[in-house]
Design an enzyme around this catalytic site. Sequence first.
Site, PDB file in Angstrom:
ATOM      1  N   GLU A  21       0.873  -1.174   0.000  1.00  0.00           N
ATOM      2  CA  GLU A  21       0.000   0.000   0.000  1.00  0.00           C
ATOM      3  C   GLU A  21       0.903   1.214   0.000  1.00  0.00           C
ATOM      4  OE1 GLU A  21      -3.437  -0.435   2.468  1.00  0.00           O
ATOM      5  OE2 GLU A  21      -2.660  -2.340   3.172  1.00  0.00           O
ATOM      6  N   CYS A  81      -1.562   9.360   3.690  1.00  0.00           N
ATOM      7  CA  CYS A  81      -1.526   8.926   2.288  1.00  0.00           C
ATOM      8  C   CYS A  81      -2.791   9.376   1.581  1.00  0.00           C
ATOM      9  CB  CYS A  81      -1.384   7.420   2.214  1.00  0.00           C
ATOM     10  SG  CYS A  81      -2.677   6.572   3.098  1.00  0.00           S
TER      11      CYS A  81
HETATM   12  N1  NAD Z   1      -1.613   3.437   0.902  1.00  0.00           N
HETATM   13  C1  NAD Z   1      -1.639   3.477   2.219  1.00  0.00           C
HETATM   14  O1  NAD Z   1      -2.497   2.886   2.873  1.00  0.00           O
HETATM   15  C2  NAD Z   1      -0.597   4.259   2.966  1.00  0.00           C
HETATM   16  C3  NAD Z   1      -0.752   4.488   4.332  1.00  0.00           C
HETATM   17  C4  NAD Z   1       0.221   5.210   5.023  1.00  0.00           C
HETATM   18  C5  NAD Z   1       1.321   5.694   4.367  1.00  0.00           C
HETATM   19  N2  NAD Z   1       1.465   5.465   3.033  1.00  0.00           N
HETATM   20  C6  NAD Z   1       2.610   6.018   2.314  1.00  0.00           C
HETATM   21  O2  NAD Z   1       3.781   5.879   3.113  1.00  0.00           O
HETATM   22  C7  NAD Z   1       4.701   6.934   2.832  1.00  0.00           C
HETATM   23  C8  NAD Z   1       5.140   7.582   4.125  1.00  0.00           C
HETATM   24  O3  NAD Z   1       5.662   6.616   4.998  1.00  0.00           O
HETATM   25  P1  NAD Z   1       7.226   6.382   5.207  1.00  0.00           P
HETATM   26  O4  NAD Z   1       7.943   7.671   5.041  1.00  0.00           O
HETATM   27  O5  NAD Z   1       7.374   5.651   6.495  1.00  0.00           O
HETATM   28  O6  NAD Z   1       7.546   5.408   3.983  1.00  0.00           O
HETATM   29  P2  NAD Z   1       8.898   4.633   3.662  1.00  0.00           P
HETATM   30  O7  NAD Z   1       8.661   3.864   2.418  1.00  0.00           O
HETATM   31  O8  NAD Z   1      10.063   5.525   3.728  1.00  0.00           O
HETATM   32  O9  NAD Z   1       9.076   3.613   4.899  1.00  0.00           O
HETATM   33  C9  NAD Z   1       8.094   2.632   5.198  1.00  0.00           C
HETATM   34  C10 NAD Z   1       8.782   1.462   5.887  1.00  0.00           C
HETATM   35  O10 NAD Z   1       9.662   0.825   4.956  1.00  0.00           O
HETATM   36  C11 NAD Z   1      10.954   0.681   5.526  1.00  0.00           C
HETATM   37  N3  NAD Z   1      11.943   0.697   4.443  1.00  0.00           N
HETATM   38  C12 NAD Z   1      12.608   1.760   3.916  1.00  0.00           C
HETATM   39  N4  NAD Z   1      13.431   1.352   2.935  1.00  0.00           N
HETATM   40  C13 NAD Z   1      13.281   0.002   2.832  1.00  0.00           C
HETATM   41  C14 NAD Z   1      13.841  -0.995   1.997  1.00  0.00           C
HETATM   42  N5  NAD Z   1      14.727  -0.681   1.065  1.00  0.00           N
HETATM   43  N6  NAD Z   1      13.431  -2.270   2.159  1.00  0.00           N
HETATM   44  C15 NAD Z   1      12.505  -2.597   3.090  1.00  0.00           C
HETATM   45  N7  NAD Z   1      11.947  -1.705   3.922  1.00  0.00           N
HETATM   46  C16 NAD Z   1      12.322  -0.412   3.798  1.00  0.00           C
HETATM   47  C17 NAD Z   1      11.062   1.851   6.482  1.00  0.00           C
HETATM   48  O11 NAD Z   1      12.089   1.629   7.409  1.00  0.00           O
HETATM   49  C18 NAD Z   1       9.665   1.869   7.071  1.00  0.00           C
HETATM   50  O12 NAD Z   1       9.540   0.894   8.078  1.00  0.00           O
HETATM   51  C19 NAD Z   1       3.943   7.895   1.924  1.00  0.00           C
HETATM   52  O13 NAD Z   1       4.329   7.658   0.583  1.00  0.00           O
HETATM   53  C20 NAD Z   1       2.489   7.493   2.129  1.00  0.00           C
HETATM   54  O14 NAD Z   1       1.634   7.825   1.053  1.00  0.00           O
HETATM   55  C21 NAD Z   1       0.542   4.761   2.319  1.00  0.00           C
END
Ligand code: NAD
Length: 519
Positions: free
Chosen positions: A283, A317
């Site tokens: 997501e 999001c």
């Molecule tokens: N569609 C939805 O339901 C929904 C809900 C909430 C947030 N979001 C999205 O999330 C983003 C904001 O959240 P964020 O800043 O925490 O996102 P992010 O992608 O930076 O991080 C999310 C998670 O992924 C981990 N991560 C980072 N790099 C990784 C890798 N290479 N491999 C595996 N895991 C890794 C992070 O440590 C964290 O735990 C925005 O783009 C937002 O739109 C989407």
Amino acid sequence: MSLPPFANEPVLELRRATERAKLAVAMGELRLPLKVGVWIGDERRFGDELVSTDPSDPQRVVAVAARATPDEAGAAVAVARTAFGGWAATPAPQRAAALLRAAAWMRERRAELAALALRECGKPWAEADADVCEAIDFLEFYARGAIELDAGPELLQVPGERNRLHYAPRGVCAVIAPWNFPLAIPMGMAAAALATGNTVVLKPAEQAPGCGLRVVEALRAGGVPAGAIALLPGEGDAGAALARHPGVATIAFTGSGPVGLELLRTAAELAPGARQLKRVVAEMGGKNCVIVDADADLDEAVPGIVASAFGYAGQKCSAASRVLVHEAVHDVLVERLAGAVQALQVGPPDDFASDVPPMIERSAQERVLRYAERAAQEGTLVTDARELPPAGWYAAPVVATGLPADSDVLRDEIFGPLLTVEAVRDVDDACDRVDALPVALTGALFARNPRTVARVVARSPVGNLYVNRSTTGAMVGRQPFGGNRLSGTGTKAGGGDYLLHFVEPRVVTENTLRHGLVV
Ligand SMILES: NC(=O)c1ccc[n+]([C@@H]2O[C@H](COP(=O)([O-])OP(=O)(O)OC[C@H]3O[C@@H](n4cnc5c(N)ncnc54)[C@H](O)[C@@H]3O)[C@@H](O)[C@H]2O)c1
């Protein structure tokens, strides 16, 4: 096991002074910093490699956490694999009962959990309380859903044959969560996996290890075995090591698009000797548009847009970031939006009067400021500069107009309090612009004519379209939530189909004809 029908956990009525007082007491009793260890089975390893701080007062340390190593990711998966057989064989009603007890644990600590989400992620009280409620909702909803799923669907039966379909858990699920719903999102993904008999390794966001700890504590307090739920605090590399591990069957991810795509690529790489395809439930982000037609009720549209774009400083999001308004009402809408946004109060999340809290961290603040400067160069800012609180990662709420069609500001997910407004010829022009986007998460339409509503509904690609209301605040069971196109793999968290991502269907066909009797 017969349970009352699912109902959403009621949010607190914060207009009551008594409720506000309870929250203030909980905040006073919060003992920080929390110590968060890598927690695998009954073993904990503490460390101080990761520090989460209060976005409104970065000097205040909220949690001190260990940073999981790739070896610890491997150890967590190994323990989760060992625990899988027992948890998968636990009858669905017993697994559900554990989730319901976890919900009760959270309910008892509601104010304390909200206070922690406020401190760690800068969520204003109402949003922090809603986050706790949503985590409880996921536990209650998936507990019920898993019992129903366990019964399996009806298949066609003919004489001499018995057909059954049952859903089996897939194995170890890596849950990788973002910080912006620091309790609800990790709990939702973990609860779905656990309810259906999978075991879980949770990698919370590096900005919210304290909330991640509380999620695991709730599940364990509810009776989920220690081996079935591990906590792996760390940064992206810990998530990557976990996702890559050949023992992981499912990756449940919520976060940004680039990371989601990387996880899809990781899943496509078969480890030597792999015997299962990794499934990715992803997501991701959006670029959410609000269409306003010429006949829209602006008294409804203005507060709806302001809440969608600036609630939690646009860090959802589902937040609105582009308004596509009929040219006949463009000027009046811009004027009213500018006035409404100017009146928003930017301030700390624990002040009940604050409308716009700080950004999660310095880099997020800098990103928003960069886009705001770009918007000022390429278009016009209709909101005035304002003084911001001296400490904290604040960004002023901004409304921009007159941007060129190819501006990055109209395309990128900014994830902050920056809203753009564009004049369109009509709703079809607006739908064309929405359709041109590669992402399709949420959207809204403000219009009075039912035929317009039907036309936009038919043309809209987004996962969640809201008519004459804000784009945020999806409720479990009422608005199953998730995006299409590059916004996600089309999952619907909080909906009836969500649990299917965590199971594999198995069909058994038995020949029931007897050709003689063996004695
Ligand atoms: N569609 C939805 O339901 C929904 C809900 C909430 C947030 N979001 C999205 O999330 C983003 C904001 O959240 P964020 O800043 O925490 O996102 P992010 O992608 O930076 O991080 C999310 C998670 O992924 C981990 N991560 C980072 N790099 C990784 C890798 N290479 N491999 C595996 N895991 C890794 C992070 O440590 C964290 O735990 C925005 O783009 C937002 O739109 C989407």
